[in-house]
Each structure stands twice: as structure tokens, then as C-alpha cells.
Design a protein around this motif. Structure first.
Motif, mmCIF file in Angstrom:
data_model
loop_
_atom_site.group_PDB
_atom_site.id
_atom_site.type_symbol
_atom_site.label_atom_id
_atom_site.label_comp_id
_atom_site.label_asym_id
_atom_site.label_seq_id
_atom_site.Cartn_x
_atom_site.Cartn_y
_atom_site.Cartn_z
ATOM 1 N N LEU A 116 0.827 -1.200 0.000
ATOM 2 C CA LEU A 116 0.000 0.000 0.000
ATOM 3 C C LEU A 116 0.866 1.257 0.000
ATOM 4 C CD1 LEU A 116 -2.863 1.077 0.043
ATOM 5 C CD2 LEU A 116 -2.809 1.009 2.525
ATOM 6 N N ALA A 118 3.904 1.600 -1.193
ATOM 7 C CA ALA A 118 4.470 1.769 -2.540
ATOM 8 C C ALA A 118 3.397 2.279 -3.504
ATOM 9 C CB ALA A 118 5.055 0.452 -3.033
ATOM 10 N N VAL A 120 0.852 4.129 -2.765
ATOM 11 C CA VAL A 120 0.634 5.551 -2.489
ATOM 12 C C VAL A 120 1.647 6.384 -3.261
ATOM 13 C CG1 VAL A 120 0.889 7.313 -0.708
ATOM 14 C CG2 VAL A 120 -0.431 5.267 -0.243
ATOM 15 N N PHE A 121 2.902 5.937 -3.225
ATOM 16 C CA PHE A 121 3.933 6.694 -3.930
ATOM 17 C C PHE A 121 3.686 6.679 -5.440
ATOM 18 C CE2 PHE A 121 8.112 7.371 -5.853
ATOM 19 C CZ PHE A 121 8.418 8.574 -5.273
ATOM 20 N N LEU A 122 3.277 5.529 -5.971
ATOM 21 C CA LEU A 122 3.045 5.448 -7.411
ATOM 22 C C LEU A 122 1.870 6.325 -7.841
ATOM 23 C CD1 LEU A 122 3.717 1.716 -8.309
ATOM 24 C CD2 LEU A 122 5.076 3.728 -8.886
ATOM 25 N N THR A 123 0.810 6.392 -7.014
ATOM 26 C CA THR A 123 -0.327 7.229 -7.418
ATOM 27 C C THR A 123 0.048 8.701 -7.388
ATOM 28 O OG1 THR A 123 -1.136 6.957 -5.186
ATOM 29 C CG2 THR A 123 -2.295 5.777 -6.899
ATOM 30 N N TYR A 124 1.039 9.042 -6.558
ATOM 31 C CA TYR A 124 1.516 10.423 -6.564
ATOM 32 C C TYR A 124 2.084 10.769 -7.933
ATOM 33 C CZ TYR A 124 4.991 14.106 -5.730
ATOM 34 O OH TYR A 124 5.768 15.216 -5.819
ATOM 35 N N LEU A 125 2.589 9.768 -8.646
ATOM 36 C CA LEU A 125 3.190 10.017 -9.952
ATOM 37 C C LEU A 125 2.173 10.002 -11.092
ATOM 38 C CD1 LEU A 125 6.388 7.818 -9.509
ATOM 39 C CD2 LEU A 125 6.201 10.282 -9.256
ATOM 40 N N PRO A 127 -0.310 11.674 -13.298
ATOM 41 C CA PRO A 127 -0.618 13.092 -13.528
ATOM 42 C C PRO A 127 -2.108 13.338 -13.768
ATOM 43 C CG PRO A 127 0.334 12.125 -15.493
ATOM 44 C CD PRO A 127 0.310 11.034 -14.463
ATOM 45 N N THR A 157 -7.290 13.477 -5.060
ATOM 46 C CA THR A 157 -6.440 12.461 -5.694
ATOM 47 C C THR A 157 -5.051 13.014 -5.976
ATOM 48 O OG1 THR A 157 -7.134 13.123 -7.907
ATOM 49 C CG2 THR A 157 -8.385 11.385 -6.860
ATOM 50 N N PRO A 161 -1.939 11.414 -2.017
ATOM 51 C CA PRO A 161 -0.789 10.498 -2.080
ATOM 52 C C PRO A 161 0.501 11.127 -1.564
ATOM 53 C CG PRO A 161 -2.058 10.361 -4.087
ATOM 54 C CD PRO A 161 -2.627 11.504 -3.303
ATOM 55 N N THR A 164 0.360 11.778 2.247
ATOM 56 C CA THR A 164 0.519 10.537 2.992
ATOM 57 C C THR A 164 1.983 10.102 2.983
ATOM 58 O OG1 THR A 164 -1.658 9.904 2.217
ATOM 59 C CG2 THR A 164 -0.331 8.179 3.222
ATOM 60 N N TRP A 165 2.581 10.176 1.810
ATOM 61 C CA TRP A 165 3.959 9.716 1.654
ATOM 62 C C TRP A 165 4.904 10.487 2.576
ATOM 63 C CZ3 TRP A 165 6.458 5.705 -0.041
ATOM 64 C CH2 TRP A 165 7.816 5.808 -0.346
ATOM 65 N N GLY A 283 9.799 14.370 -0.402
ATOM 66 C CA GLY A 283 9.375 13.247 -1.221
ATOM 67 C C GLY A 283 10.520 12.302 -1.539
ATOM 68 N N LEU B 40 -10.074 5.872 -1.509
ATOM 69 C CA LEU B 40 -9.712 6.945 -2.435
ATOM 70 C C LEU B 40 -8.885 6.392 -3.593
ATOM 71 C CD1 LEU B 40 -9.197 10.463 -2.134
ATOM 72 C CD2 LEU B 40 -6.979 9.429 -2.439
ATOM 73 N N LEU B 41 -7.890 5.556 -3.255
ATOM 74 C CA LEU B 41 -7.035 5.017 -4.309
ATOM 75 C C LEU B 41 -7.827 4.130 -5.264
ATOM 76 C CD1 LEU B 41 -3.656 4.121 -2.540
ATOM 77 C CD2 LEU B 41 -4.355 6.221 -3.649
ATOM 78 N N VAL B 45 -8.558 6.575 -8.298
ATOM 79 C CA VAL B 45 -7.361 6.476 -9.131
ATOM 80 C C VAL B 45 -7.409 5.186 -9.965
ATOM 81 C CG1 VAL B 45 -4.859 6.417 -9.209
ATOM 82 C CG2 VAL B 45 -5.989 7.823 -7.495
ATOM 83 N N ALA B 242 3.685 15.325 -18.963
ATOM 84 C CA ALA B 242 2.238 15.383 -18.777
ATOM 85 C C ALA B 242 1.749 16.817 -18.641
ATOM 86 C CB ALA B 242 1.839 14.576 -17.544
ATOM 87 N N LEU B 298 10.655 4.805 -8.170
ATOM 88 C CA LEU B 298 10.337 4.046 -6.957
ATOM 89 C C LEU B 298 11.551 3.251 -6.504
ATOM 90 C CD1 LEU B 298 8.010 3.409 -5.034
ATOM 91 C CD2 LEU B 298 7.558 1.376 -6.372
ATOM 92 N N MET B 302 13.377 3.821 -2.928
ATOM 93 C CA MET B 302 13.501 2.712 -1.979
ATOM 94 C C MET B 302 14.974 2.485 -1.617
ATOM 95 S SD MET B 302 10.531 1.635 -1.237
ATOM 96 C CE MET B 302 8.849 1.669 -1.773
#
Lengths: 287, 311
Positions: A116, A118, A120-125, A127, A157, A161, A164-165, A283, B40-41, B45, B242, B298, B302
Motif C-alpha cells: 500500500l 508503494a 501511495v507513492f506510485l499514485t503520486y506520480l 498526472p 487524488t 498520495p 501521505t507519503w 518526497g 480513495l485510491l 485512481v 504530462a 520508486l 527505496m
């Protein structure tokens, strides 16, 4: 041999310092050209703007008329009010969601919590320009096209993300002994969150809230796609639609309106620069 | 461990009911607290992203399923080839420009003692702080065909005027210029944070060994900052790729659709011309490059976290 090298090192350093100041000053001037020109234009009457002979970088007869007329303009005040109300709600909702989630992800590992985080971080990306078309359909089905409150569905949205991150990062840096001690004393998770984590991580919360504020205040593509009547628009799209009538561009007012619209984030930034910068770098350097 | 701590509080408060006991279980509370985020996700999304893929496979009236029809149609159109070319050109050149300027600024700033950086840093960050949709209006006015203040300067020094937004080549240049102006401060801040984390002794040691400025950069700074440089560049690549605001305000894709990038073309096709499925297909073309860049970001983040946890 040795002392000579030292003095040459320090002389070198002094020149490097002077050179840096000079070069950075040049960059500051270059970077501030557009805002400066906006400001100069905002002080001019339409007559002075269209008088092509004069220097466009200077103002001959400065006047605040553009600002005063805009503040008297019901639509412009409406854009401002809409921006404020949607931003306040979005910041509150986003912070509530992300603080709860970040606390849980930072402290109370459960099945799938790593995935979850990870995610969150991906949804931040992801656009906004990727999702605005499906959202057009979704917001439409909910009957919220051309409704300022429809933005309440899409803005979080973008904010949640990242908030949270970085909150995960701030919460993780709090020593575990603190909450273990509280737990043994019989405190509930919510008590630990509100009495320990939120006060201790306040700088992180401010940084995240500033981020949510900036995102929501400056959003452009969603309101441009979903809002079309003046009473529902927010500042970023309202200024263009209100002040450009067919081929008549009221440049003085457009600039005055933009500067006033940019004031809230700039003022917040002026007072909370350190939080702003820490949020910006968090970030990648925290979390 | 978790079982022990979970039973402990209930023993201290024996009056707690069954609901409270479940609530006090670590994992139940954890999932409940994450629930808004998970919803939300999933709803806002994952669902829209999947819905976009579904939409992109419908016909214009959204009455029939056409499979890959929209994608094939787009790939055959010359306008769309230009969109792909222009998006890549815009993103790559703007990111290179931003990274170079940001890197230079960070290095210049690093020479200055930290307690005297505040004012300069504050002024240099202003382009990043002003909402892009508003500052681009200021740029738009600077590029105005008849009142351009840049052209006034060019007149003054005897250089022919430039049609900043009226000519494809110059319009592309103008967009990259605005994006560079907006994004350089972000690179500066990221690199400055990274530079500060490089131990000062390394530079001292290199200086005493007689390393030149270039050698210090090549063998000390760059290796120490490699991870953060790649994270920042990839992140900026996604955001620039984007981008919507700058192109939409400055040219809206003109002249003759030669300056469109994915987002503005998707907006024109999907929202303005009302062909939602085709618009969805246009924006989905961004997905592969976004996915690849995201994967590497990512991984970088990490790895950095692990290094920081170990160090």
C-alpha cells in the motif's frame, strides 16, 4: 610551501564567493522578469498599454484602478470565494485522510501495508492530465459538471498520495519508545495519534498542508474541463474567461487579477518558507 | 510481539467491551485508519484509470466496442505523429535545461554560507511558488504579437522582432523557456539538499590532493548525488511530459496544431470536440513512458531509504 597554499586556497574561496553572489544576482533578476512585468502592466490603464511608443517595462501614470475595479467585480470576487472554499475543504479532507493512513502505515504494520505504501507513492506520480477524461464522465454521471463542489472529488487524488507519503516519513522518524510507553499506560491508538504523533510531527503536517493548499489553489486542467459558468469557476480559469471578451484583452486587469490570485500562496510561502522547502524535498529525502 | 501488546491494554482496562477489544487489535485499527485512503485510491485512481482504458476502446458515440481502433486511427494520423514528437522534444529539452540550470544554481548557492542563503533562495524560488496557470498568463502577455515587451527590447538593440507564439519553432522555444523558468528552482532545491548531505571532508580532502574544480565535480559530487539526481530528473520528466497548463495557455496547440502535446491534444479532442473515447486514447499514450519512469523512481527512492536507514 604550506602557508602559501593555504592563502591561495582562501583567496580562491573569496573569489568563488563573490562570483557566486554575482551570478546568483543575475539569475534572480532573470527569474523575476515576468512577475515584474506583470506588476508594471497591472498599474497601467488600457490607454497607456495600447500607446505603443512608451517603454513597456516602465509605467508613466501608475494607477490602482485595475485592482479596485476587480475587487468591485462580483464575478472576480466569486472566483476568489470559490477558490477559498474548495481549497479549505480539500486541505482539511486530504490532511484527515493522509494523517490517519500515514500513522497506520508508519506504525501498525498489517498485511499488505508495504504494498500500500508503494502504491501511495506510485499514485503520486499519476498526472492529472491522464485522468481528466474518465473523470469528466464520472463527475458528469454524478451530476457535478459545472459545480465547484465537483472539484472536491478530483482534487484529493492529487494531494492525498504525496501528503501521505511525506507524513509516513515524518511519523517514522518519531522514536518507537514514545508510543510503546503510551500503549503500556493504556492509551488507545487514537490517543497516541492525537496526543503524541500530531504534536511531534507538526512541521511535517504544516509542510503537507502547504502542499495540499498549493495543489488545490493552482489546479488548472480540472476546472477548465468541468466548470463553464462564471458563478462556479475558480480563480485559475475565471480570470481568462472573465477578462477576455472576444478579441478584447484587458491586459492590465488580467495581470492585476493574476497577481491578487497568486498572493495567498506567495504570502504563505513568505512566512513558512522552511516548511515549504522541507515539503518539497521530503518526497525524495524522507519516507 | 503484536499479540502481546494487543492483549496488554485490555488487561489494564478489564471493563472494555468486545467491540473495543477488536478495535484495540493492532491490525483492525490499522486497516480502519487506512480505509479512507484505500477507498480513495481504488475509487478515484484505479477505477478511473481502468475506466479510461475501457473508454478508449469505444466509438465516438460510445455505443459500440471498437477494440484498438482508436489507437490505430491515431497512429495513422500525421497530426498525432507531431504530437508524439512535440511531447518528447518538449519534455526532454525542458528537463535538460532545468537540470543544468538547477545544478548550476545549487552549486553557486552551496559556496555561500548557509545562514546567508535565505534571501537569495527565497527570491529564486518565486517562479515555483506562483501558480503556473497565473504566471503563464504573464508570459503570454510578454509574448503578445503586437505588444511584446521582449520585442521592444529587440527593437531597441536593432534585432528583428520575433513572432514568439506565431511561428512553430519559436512557439516551441517559448514553451520550453516558460517550463524551464518554472521548474529550475525545484531542481535547485533538490540538488542543494543533496549537496548539503555530501560530507564536507570529502571536498577538503580532494582540495588538499590538488583536485581541480572539474575533478571534484566528477569524482566527488556526482557520485554522491547520483541517486537524487536520477530521482529528480525522472520525476520532472513525468511532470513535464504530462504538462498541460503552459501549452494550453500559450498556444492551445497552434499554429495549425503543430505545438500540441499529449495533454492539450487529448483536451481538444476529448473535451472540446466531444470525442471522449479518442481523447482517452490520446492521454493513454502517455502511460508507457510514465510507467517506466515511475518504476525507476520508486526503485531509486527505496534504495535511498535503505541507504539512509543503514547509514
Amino acid at each position: 610551501m604550506k602557508p602559501r597554499r593555504l592563502t591561495s586556497l582562501s583567496r580562491q574561496r573569496r573569489w568563488a564567493l563573490r562570483g557566486s553572489y554575482a551570478a546568483l544576482a543575475v539569475f534572480v533578476v532573470l527569474f523575476l522578469v515576468p512577475p515584474f512585468h506583470m506588476f508594471v502592466t497591472s498599474l497601467k490603464t488600457s490607454a497607456e498599454i495600447s500607446g505603443q511608443a512608451a517603454n513597456p517595462w516602465l509605467v508613466q501614470h501608475p494607477t490602482l484602478r485595475n485592482y479596485i475595479e476587480l475587487l468591485a467585480n462580483e464575478h472576480y470576487r466569486g472566483f476568489f470565494l470559490n477558490s477559498i472554499k474548495i481549497t479549505v475543504v480539500v486541505v482539511a479532507v486530504s490532511m484527515a485522510i493522509s494523517i490517519l493512513a500515514a500513522f497506520s502505515l508508519a506504525r501498525m504494520r498489517f498485511w499488505g501495508s508495504g504494498v500500500l505504501a508503494a502504491g501511495v507513492f506510485l499514485t503520486y506520480l499519476v498526472p492529472d492530465s491522464l485522468l481528466f477524461i474518465p473523470f469528466f464522465q464520472i463527475v458528469g454521471k454524478l451530476g457535478l459538471i459545472n459545480n465547484t463542489w465537483g472539484m472536491l472529488i478530483v482534487y484529493p487524488t492529487l494531494a492525498v498520495p504525496f501528503c501521505t507519503w511525506i507524513m509516513i516519513g515524518y511519523f517514522s522518524s518519531i522514536p518507537k519508545e514514545l508510543d510503546e510507553a503510551a500503549l503500556i499506560d493504556g492509551a488507545s491508538w487514537l490517543q497516541i495519534l492525537f496526543k503524541i504523533f500530531i504534536p511531534v510531527a507538526m512541521p511535517g503536517i504544516i509542510a503537507a498542508a502547504i502542499f495540499a493548499f498549493t495543489v488545490s489553489w493552482g489546479q488548472f486542467i480540472y476546472p477548465l474541463a468541468y466548470l463553464y459558468s462564471a458563478d462556479q469557476m475558480v480563480l485559475t480559469v475565471g480570470i481568462i474567461s472573465e477578462l477576455i471578451r472576444a478579441d478584447v484583452f484587458e491586459w492590465g486587469k488580467i495581470m492585476a487579477g493574476s497577481l491578487m490570485a497568486a498572493a495567498p500562496p506567495v504570502i504563505i510561502y513568505a512566512f513558512l518558507m522552511d516548511y515549504y522547502v522541507s515539503g518539497l524535498t521530503a518526497g525524495a529525502t524522507k519516507g | 510481539m503484536s499479540a502481546a501488546t494487543a492483549t496488554l491494554p485490555t488487561r489494564i482496562r478489564p471493563q472494555a467491551g468486545r467491540f473495543t477489544r477488536i478495535w484495540r487489535r493492532r491490525s483492525t485499527a490499522a486497516v480502519l485508519m487506512c480505509l479512507p485512503l484505500i477507498l480513495l485510491l481504488l475509487l478515484l485512481v484505479v477505477y478511473p484509470a481502468a475506466y479510461a482504458i475501457y473508454l478508449a476502446m469505444l466509438n465516438k458515440r460510445m455505443t459500440a466496442f471498437v477494440g484498438m481502433g482508436n489507437f490505430v486511427f491515431l497512429l495513422k494520423r500525421a497530426t498525432f505523429h507531431l504530437v508524439i514528437f512535440q511531447s518528447c522534444l518538449f519534455a526532454v529539452s525542458a528537463v535538460i535545461a532545468k537540470a543544468s540550470i538547477g545544478f548550476t544554481l545549487a552549486h553557486l548557492m552551496h559556496v555561500i554560507p548557509p545562514n546567508r542563503q535565505r534571501l537569495l533562495r527565497g527570491l529564486l524560488l518565486i517562479p515555483w511558488v506562483v501558480p503556473l496557470a497565473l504566471s503563464t498568463l504573464g508570459w503570454w502577455w510578454l509574448f503578445d504579437p503586437s505588444y511584446s515587451a521582449f520585442n521592444w527590447i529587440l527593437d531597441g538593440i536593432g534585432v528583428p522582432q520575433v513572432a514568439w507564439l506565431g511561428n512553430t519553432g519559436w512557439a516551441r522555444f517559448s514553451m520550453i523557456l516558460v517550463n524551464t523558468w518554472y521548474g529550475s528552482p525545484f531542481f535547485m532545491i533538490m540538488y542543494l539538499a543533496a549537496l548539503k548531505s555530501v560530507p564536507h571532508e570529502l571536498f577538503e580532502a580532494a582540495a588538499i590532493d590538488g583536485a581541480s574544480a572539474w575533478q571534484k565535480l566528477r569524482f566527488v559530487t556526482l557520485p554522491m548525488m547520483r541517486n537524487i539526481i536520477s530521482i529528480t530528473v525522472l520525476f520532472s520528466l513525468i511532470v513535464t511530459f504530462a504538462d498541460f497548463t503552459i501549452v494550453r495557455i500559450l498556444t492551445a496547440g497552434g499554429p495549425q496544431d503543430t505545438t500540441h502535446i499529449f495533454a492539450t491534444y487529448a483536451f481538444e479532442v476529448g473535451i472540446q470536440s466531444g470525442d471522449i473515447p479518442l481523447g482517452a486514447a490520446v492521454s493513454l499514450f502517455m502511460l508507457p513512458i510514465l510507467a517506466v519512469a515511475s518504476f525507476f523512481i520508486l526503485r531509486g527512492v527505496m534504495r535511498r531509504n535503505r541507504e539512509m536507514a543503514a547509514g
